[in-house]
Design a protein around this motif. Structure first.
Motif, mmCIF file in Angstrom:
data_model
loop_
_atom_site.group_PDB
_atom_site.id
_atom_site.type_symbol
_atom_site.label_atom_id
_atom_site.label_comp_id
_atom_site.label_asym_id
_atom_site.label_seq_id
_atom_site.Cartn_x
_atom_site.Cartn_y
_atom_site.Cartn_z
ATOM 1 N N LYS A 1 3.487 5.033 -0.769
ATOM 2 C CA LYS A 1 3.641 5.110 0.686
ATOM 3 C C LYS A 1 5.100 4.987 1.113
ATOM 4 C CE LYS A 1 0.843 5.556 3.185
ATOM 5 N NZ LYS A 1 0.292 6.836 3.695
ATOM 6 N N GLY A 2 6.014 4.968 0.134
ATOM 7 C CA GLY A 2 7.437 4.938 0.464
ATOM 8 C C GLY A 2 8.032 3.558 0.588
ATOM 9 N N PHE A 3 7.344 2.507 0.113
ATOM 10 C CA PHE A 3 7.862 1.149 0.195
ATOM 11 C C PHE A 3 8.651 0.815 -1.068
ATOM 12 C CE2 PHE A 3 4.750 1.074 3.458
ATOM 13 C CZ PHE A 3 5.081 0.046 4.321
ATOM 14 N N ASN A 4 9.597 -0.098 -0.932
ATOM 15 C CA ASN A 4 10.360 -0.617 -2.057
ATOM 16 C C ASN A 4 9.910 -2.041 -2.348
ATOM 17 O OD1 ASN A 4 12.200 1.630 -2.463
ATOM 18 N ND2 ASN A 4 13.091 1.042 -0.488
ATOM 19 N N GLU A 5 9.756 -2.365 -3.623
ATOM 20 C CA GLU A 5 9.244 -3.682 -3.987
ATOM 21 C C GLU A 5 10.334 -4.742 -3.887
ATOM 22 O OE1 GLU A 5 6.666 -5.983 -7.469
ATOM 23 O OE2 GLU A 5 7.583 -4.030 -7.893
ATOM 24 N N GLY B 1 10.120 -15.336 2.270
ATOM 25 C CA GLY B 1 10.853 -14.643 1.207
ATOM 26 C C GLY B 1 11.174 -13.210 1.574
ATOM 27 N N LEU B 2 10.202 -12.513 2.184
ATOM 28 C CA LEU B 2 10.463 -11.138 2.596
ATOM 29 C C LEU B 2 11.524 -11.078 3.695
ATOM 30 C CD1 LEU B 2 6.835 -9.678 2.582
ATOM 31 C CD2 LEU B 2 8.761 -8.906 1.172
ATOM 32 N N ASN C 1 19.369 -7.220 2.994
ATOM 33 C CA ASN C 1 19.559 -5.802 3.253
ATOM 34 C C ASN C 1 20.388 -5.572 4.518
ATOM 35 O OD1 ASN C 1 17.855 -3.687 1.482
ATOM 36 N ND2 ASN C 1 16.809 -5.654 1.472
ATOM 37 N N MET C 2 20.083 -6.332 5.544
ATOM 38 C CA MET C 2 20.825 -6.173 6.790
ATOM 39 C C MET C 2 22.303 -6.502 6.595
ATOM 40 S SD MET C 2 18.746 -5.116 9.150
ATOM 41 C CE MET C 2 16.983 -4.982 9.508
ATOM 42 N N SER C 3 22.601 -7.530 5.808
ATOM 43 C CA SER C 3 23.993 -7.912 5.586
ATOM 44 C C SER C 3 24.760 -6.843 4.821
ATOM 45 C CB SER C 3 24.061 -9.246 4.830
ATOM 46 O OG SER C 3 23.546 -9.110 3.517
ATOM 47 N N GLN C 4 24.028 -5.997 4.095
ATOM 48 C CA GLN C 4 24.662 -4.911 3.352
ATOM 49 C C GLN C 4 24.597 -3.580 4.096
ATOM 50 O OE1 GLN C 4 26.328 -5.573 0.511
ATOM 51 N NE2 GLN C 4 25.774 -7.700 0.846
ATOM 52 N N GLY C 5 24.157 -3.617 5.347
ATOM 53 C CA GLY C 5 24.144 -2.414 6.162
ATOM 54 C C GLY C 5 22.914 -1.547 6.011
ATOM 55 N N ASN C 6 21.907 -2.001 5.295
ATOM 56 C CA ASN C 6 20.667 -1.231 5.126
ATOM 57 C C ASN C 6 19.683 -1.675 6.202
ATOM 58 O OD1 ASN C 6 18.600 0.373 4.191
ATOM 59 N ND2 ASN C 6 18.052 -0.992 2.511
ATOM 60 N N THR C 7 19.617 -0.931 7.287
ATOM 61 C CA THR C 7 18.804 -1.356 8.437
ATOM 62 C C THR C 7 17.463 -0.661 8.518
ATOM 63 O OG1 THR C 7 19.904 0.288 9.829
ATOM 64 C CG2 THR C 7 20.864 -1.924 9.773
ATOM 65 N N ASN C 8 17.209 0.330 7.662
ATOM 66 C CA ASN C 8 15.923 1.037 7.663
ATOM 67 C C ASN C 8 15.120 0.567 6.453
ATOM 68 O OD1 ASN C 8 16.670 2.768 9.925
ATOM 69 N ND2 ASN C 8 18.066 3.755 8.479
ATOM 70 N N LEU C 9 14.140 -0.285 6.711
ATOM 71 C CA LEU C 9 13.469 -0.989 5.624
ATOM 72 C C LEU C 9 11.981 -0.688 5.567
ATOM 73 C CD1 LEU C 9 15.099 -4.526 5.991
ATOM 74 C CD2 LEU C 9 15.768 -2.691 4.445
ATOM 75 N N ARG C 10 11.511 -0.514 4.363
ATOM 76 C CA ARG C 10 10.074 -0.471 4.057
ATOM 77 C C ARG C 10 9.913 -1.267 2.775
ATOM 78 N NH1 ARG C 10 7.589 3.825 7.033
ATOM 79 N NH2 ARG C 10 5.785 3.921 5.644
ATOM 80 N N LEU C 11 9.589 -2.554 2.900
ATOM 81 C CA LEU C 11 9.514 -3.462 1.764
ATOM 82 C C LEU C 11 8.083 -3.946 1.570
ATOM 83 C CD1 LEU C 11 12.645 -5.716 2.470
ATOM 84 C CD2 LEU C 11 12.526 -3.690 1.018
ATOM 85 N N PHE C 12 7.752 -4.268 0.318
ATOM 86 C CA PHE C 12 6.461 -4.891 0.038
ATOM 87 C C PHE C 12 6.627 -5.891 -1.093
ATOM 88 C CE2 PHE C 12 6.399 -1.979 -3.507
ATOM 89 C CZ PHE C 12 5.606 -2.598 -4.474
ATOM 90 N N ILE D 1 -0.523 -9.593 -0.370
ATOM 91 C CA ILE D 1 0.368 -8.444 -0.290
ATOM 92 C C ILE D 1 1.061 -8.506 1.060
ATOM 93 C CG2 ILE D 1 -1.558 -6.949 0.445
ATOM 94 C CD1 ILE D 1 0.077 -4.572 -0.667
ATOM 95 N N GLY D 2 2.385 -8.469 1.026
ATOM 96 C CA GLY D 2 3.172 -8.505 2.253
ATOM 97 C C GLY D 2 3.867 -7.168 2.467
ATOM 98 N N LEU D 3 3.911 -6.716 3.717
ATOM 99 C CA LEU D 3 4.532 -5.439 4.074
ATOM 100 C C LEU D 3 5.549 -5.676 5.181
ATOM 101 C CD1 LEU D 3 1.260 -3.322 4.322
ATOM 102 C CD2 LEU D 3 2.840 -3.344 2.381
ATOM 103 N N VAL D 4 6.679 -4.970 5.119
ATOM 104 C CA VAL D 4 7.722 -5.083 6.139
ATOM 105 C C VAL D 4 8.166 -3.680 6.540
ATOM 106 C CG1 VAL D 4 10.063 -5.846 6.668
ATOM 107 C CG2 VAL D 4 8.566 -7.317 5.330
ATOM 108 N N LEU D 5 8.214 -3.434 7.846
ATOM 109 C CA LEU D 5 8.735 -2.179 8.396
ATOM 110 C C LEU D 5 9.793 -2.512 9.432
ATOM 111 C CD1 LEU D 5 5.501 -0.086 9.077
ATOM 112 C CD2 LEU D 5 7.299 0.528 7.488
ATOM 113 N N SER D 6 10.931 -1.842 9.362
ATOM 114 C CA SER D 6 11.961 -2.046 10.363
ATOM 115 C C SER D 6 12.893 -0.838 10.368
ATOM 116 C CB SER D 6 12.765 -3.319 10.086
ATOM 117 O OG SER D 6 13.702 -3.561 11.120
#
Length: 798
Positions: free
Chosen positions: A509-513, A556-557, A564-575, A597-602
């Motif tokens: 689904k395009g998420f990064n672990e 933790g997520l 990620n935000m501190s490194q300039g990566n503002t488009n996130l899909r994490l699990f 299972i945890g999911l994050v979208l931003s």
């Protein structure tokens, strides 16, 4: 741990190269960080002999010296030191030499006299912090010889990385023991000679330990009529080589023995101690104490102090006190050698940010019986370098004597675990060389570890010792034989396989672990208002940020979001798929460990895609992902219920199915998200993976033949009130029972800017006949029938 090769050779006759030594120690589990050459900056400085010294004709404070460094090639050097004189041997930096601090010696003219080098002081050579004149060398040195060779300075030092379970290797003797074993060499311990004189030490001091758990043993010796001053050169050079700063002969001896034997010691000015009592106890809450670095520390009841009859005189195991330190005028010494409770030392050192060589060893464990040997070794060296008399006797208080802990060792078990047949004689010799006592029987041995190896507690530890000495690199890699019966294919899927299935879905689904620690901080849980009754604190946390087992994946997520935000990566899909930990006193382990299972979208919905590159993720994106997850794993007809007053989600939606409540999803409250550097909405979901698995394991796989005939697709756009739900449209389409309607998909939602009461819903309809290819006329008829059904059943128009 810095290991001088010259120091090592005082105990082990090793003659090989330093690289060979580094390679062998690495294979023994002692990783080599680097090879250091501590006096490399003065490698080009040579010994010179001052043959003449005359006053400078144009400067009263300068001298013109003739210095022999090479036969028949005397150098003229202008020197400003007041102590230079003819007949001296001195260190000389010739033209072109680069001294510490990147100071290059050049040919120069000083007040009209050409100078072809420099006669150096200890400060200029980096051998001392201050010096009042040039360094005068012993008379028996040969001019032209390299200074580092003439003074026998340590030219090669290994920086050895020691794992926390090997405190015995935090000393020269500990590493010498490993090297003697590795190269089959003999090892000798340092000689100890303590000339005693005068009344017994017990006549002037006694030891009190109110809380025996804090200090297993505390012992002291006394010295009188000592002369405090600079240490002899050999002692100063040795300490400099291993990164220690020389202070004075008394303190330098304690540091020397610390590095040599691994036992921290402390020397008190006996005249500054009050009364005839010294001991160890807990500090009072809020107690103030000034340490040797002149910093006032605020103590807690968990810290341990050394006390005399009136006050605290040391921070036990960490640093001494300024009120009892050795002075230049001191003549009496009370020398302490003790063993302290490791967790207490670790807590104090980390809380105060005061890590020292002593605390580094105490918090890992030191050799309790060996502490007496170290005490005598230091007393003998102090007598040698500072004179005076050593009072007879050692005053000792040992509330918890060290006891042997024999371990059963089975050679057959070792062979089974390592996968090789180890020779029993090899195992016996290895254990003996490592300081253990061995009683061999036919198939079961009794092995007693030495006191300097606190890491040896179980049979498997002994097997590991035999394996690493044999050489783990010599053990062949053989994959185990695995047999799998075809009947196993119908067995229930285990937790590991299901977790992998979940991860595969998320990646698809395009998420990064994200893989986070199982520990979080109490402050993080307070931020999310997690109840205290489900928290499980960690007994010995790595840090204050990891002092409790995680009861939820979200903190933790969110830390991953921050990174990620501190490194300039503002488009996130994490699990993340992992266990969480809830306090459960009724369980044997005291914990309940469900899988979540945890999911994050931003950030942007489609950052690299047209036509909506700038649209932000919203609730619809999160709900769509969760619905897809539930559908994929067999959960039908989910319900989404809005929940008010959630502590960290707004809105918060509870996800449920027929199997039960799966979890929650929603937007992290902006003030909480802002603390994790998130300037945009962060949408999260945390669902019960165990409940997902329970339904999935009961599912029945059905196979359907692939369609043989092509589909025909038609789009339809409905103009409907914003109050009409998409679900109601789907329900109406399904209830119309249009023949050959194979699939319906919502493809677009459009909200006109000038109309807040209506919106456009676009659907894609797929028609397919199982036995033939549909014609346009047939599809048009079916499509028109569906349109009539929608307009008659719903308040919509086209």
């Amino acid at each position: 741990m810095l290991l001088s090769l010259n120091w090592l050779r005082e105990f082990v006759p090793y003659t090989g190269s330093i690289q060979e030594l580094a390679d062998r120690l690495t294979m023994l589990g002692l990783e080599m960080e680097e090879i250091i050459r501590p006096f490399q900056d003065i490698d080009d400085v040579i010994v010179g002999h001052v043959t003449t010294r005359e006053s400078h004709p144009d400067a009263d404070k300068l001298s013109v010296c003739t210095v022999d460094v090479v036969a028949d090639e005397p150098l003229t050097i202008v020197c400003g030191a007041p102590n230079v004189a003819a007949g001296q041997n001195v260190p000389v930096a010739t033209v072109g030499t680069v001294l510490p601090g990147d100071f290059k010696i050049k040919k120069s003219k000083i007040r009209g006299v050409v100078s072809l080098g420099m006669i150096c002081s200890e400060k200029e050579l980096g051998l001392a912090e201050e010096s009042s004149g040039i360094m005068v060398l012993p008379e028996d040195l040969n001019p032209g010889e390299k200074l580092v060779d003439a003074l026998r300075l340590d030219t090669e030092v290994l920086d050895v990385g020691v794992t926390p379970n090997r405190p015995d290797c935090l000393s020269v003797i500990g590493l010498a023991r490993e090297i003697a074993l590795a190269f089959n060499l003999p090892m000798t311990l340092p000689a100890v000679h303590v000339p005693e004189d005068g009344p017994d030490t017990s006549d002037i001091i006694s030891i009190e330990i109110p809380d025996p758990d804090t200090c297993p043993v505390f012992q002291v010796r006394a010295l009188e009529d000592v002369t405090v001053g600079p240490s002899p050169d050999w002692l100063r050079w040795r300490l400099l080589a291993v990164g220690q700063r020389p202070i004075n002969n008394i303190v330098d001896v304690t540091n020397y023995v610390l590095m040599e034997l691994g036992q921290p010691l402390h020397a008190y000015d006996f005249d500054l101690l009050k009364g005839n009592i010294i001991g160890v106890r807990r500090a009072e809450e809020g107690q103030k104490f000034v340490t040797l670095d002149d910093q006032e520390r605020t103590l807690t009841a968990k810290d341990m102090i050394i006390f005399d009859a009136e006050r605290a005189v040391g921070l036990a195991g960490v640093m001494g006190g300024a009120n009892s330190e050795m002075q230049a005028s001191s003549t009496r010494v009370l020398l302490e050698s003790a063993v302290f409770h490791p967790p207490s030392i670790r807590h104090t050192a980390r809380r105060l940010g005061l890590s020292s060589e002593a605390s580094y060893r105490f918090e890992r464990g030191v050799d309790q019986p060996g502490s007496r040997f170290a005490l005598n070794r230091a007393a003998g060296l102090m007598h040698q370098v500072a004179g005076g008399q050593v009072r007879p006797g050692i005053v000792t208080n040992e509330p918890s004597p060290w006891t042997e802990t024999p371990i059963t060792f089975r050679p057959a078990r070792a062979a089974s675990l390592l996968g090789i047949d180890l020779d029993e004689e090899f195992c016996r010799k290895t254990f003996v060389a490592l300081g253990m006592t061995v009683e061999c029987k036919s198939d079961s041995w009794t092995v007693t570890p030495p006191p300097f190896r606190p890491d040896l507690e179980r049979e498997v530890d002994l097997i590991e010792e035999a394996g690493r000495v044999y050489g783990l690199d010599r053990i062949p890699a053989i994959l185990p034989a695995i047999t799998k019966d075809i009947d196993d294919q119908s067995a229930t899927e285990n937790d590991y396989s299901f977790a992998n299935r979940l991860k595969t879905w998320a990646v698809g689904k395009g998420f990064n672990e994200a893989i986070n620690y199982s520990f979080v901080g109490q402050t993080d849980l307070d931020l999310f208002a997690i109840p205290d009754d489900i928290r499980i604190p960690v007994a010995n946390p790595l840090s204050e940020d990891q002092n409790v087992m995680r009861p939820t994946l979200i903190p933790g997520l969110m830390m991953s979001v921050r990174q990620n935000m501190s490194q300039g990566n503002t488009n996130l899909r994490l699990f993340e798929v992992a266990r969480v930990f809830h306090a459960a006193p009724q369980n044997e382990t005291g914990a309940f460990e469900p899988t979540r299972i945890g999911l994050v979208l931003s950030g942007r919905r489609n950052p690299n895609a047209w036509p909506w590159p700038d649209e932000e993720c919203d609730y619809a994106d999160l709900k769509g992902v969760v619905e897809n997850l539930l559908t994929t794993f067999g959960h039908v007809d989910p319900t989404f219920t809005l929940k008010t007053d959630h502590p960290w989600l707004e809105p918060c939606v509870v996800v449920s199915t027929a199997a039960g409540e799966l979890g929650v999803m929603g937007r992290v409250m902006p003030d909480i998200a802002d603390s994790f550097l998130a300037r945009k909405n962060v949408w999260v979901a945390e669902l019960d993976a165990d409940l997902l698995a329970s339904v999935w394991r009961d599912h029945v796989v059905k196979f359907v033949a692939l369609p043989k005939y092509p589909p025909v697709k038609r789009d339809i756009t409905l103009i409907a009130s914003v109050t009409l739900s998409v679900a109601k449209v789907f329900e109406t389409i399904n209830s119309a029972r249009i023949p050959n309607l194979d699939d319906t998909t919502l493809i677009a939602v459009y909200q006109p800017e000038d109309n807040t009461e209506e919106r456009n819903l676009s659907f894609r309809l797929t028609y397919r006949h199982p036995d033939k290819t549909l014609k346009d006329k047939e599809v048009d008829k079916l499509h028109a029938k569906l349109a009539d059904s929608l307009t008659s059943a719903l308040p919509v128009r086209f």
